[in-house]
Design an enzyme around this catalytic site. Structure first.
Site, short mmCIF file in Angstrom:
data_model
loop_
_atom_site.label_atom_id
_atom_site.label_comp_id
_atom_site.label_asym_id
_atom_site.label_seq_id
_atom_site.Cartn_x
_atom_site.Cartn_y
_atom_site.Cartn_z
N ASN A 49 -88.83 45.37 -91.42
CA ASN A 49 -88.76 46.70 -91.98
C ASN A 49 -88.20 46.58 -93.52
O ASN A 49 -87.54 45.71 -93.86
CB ASN A 49 -87.46 47.44 -91.24
CG ASN A 49 -87.95 47.74 -89.82
OD1 ASN A 49 -89.28 47.98 -89.40
ND2 ASN A 49 -86.77 48.09 -89.27
N ARG A 66 -92.13 47.06 -85.19
CA ARG A 66 -92.21 45.39 -85.31
C ARG A 66 -92.25 44.80 -84.04
O ARG A 66 -93.29 43.63 -84.19
CB ARG A 66 -90.63 44.95 -85.97
CG ARG A 66 -90.51 45.60 -87.20
CD ARG A 66 -89.22 45.08 -87.87
NE ARG A 66 -88.25 45.61 -86.97
CZ ARG A 66 -86.77 45.32 -86.84
NH1 ARG A 66 -86.50 44.06 -87.54
NH2 ARG A 66 -85.93 45.81 -86.27
#
Length: 90
Positions: free
Chosen positions: A37, A19
């Site tokens: 996620n 990320r």
């Protein structure tokens, strides 16, 4: 021309800094949207930007950060919706 992508990244992509990697590249390329996620182990990205810049971003997502093993990147293209002001990690 500005475009929109909705991407799903599969493989070993959680717990490896994916990320932050996506965030860093989005900011560097001037892309807006988000990365998060998913409960099934994938990473989801929604992003808007110039088409050529988004294509470069997708290449980076296919590489992933050191420690990630990207098995698949599914990308759905669409028209820019102008719904994002910045890029964020969710």
């Amino acid at each position: 021309m500005k475009k929109y992508i909705h991407a799903y990244i599969s493989g070993i992509v959680q717990g490896v800094g994916f990320r932050y990697f996506a965030y860093k590249w989005a900011k560097r390329l001037g892309i807006s949207g988000y990365v998060r996620n998913l409960r099934d182990g994938r990473v989801e990205v929604e992003a808007e930007g110039e088409e050529d810049v988004l294509r470069e971003f997708i290449k980076k997502l296919e590489e992933g950060p050191l420690g990630a093993v990207v098995e698949r990147v599914e990308v759905i293209w669409g028209e820019c919706k102008n719904i994002f002001m910045d890029f964020e990690i969710r």
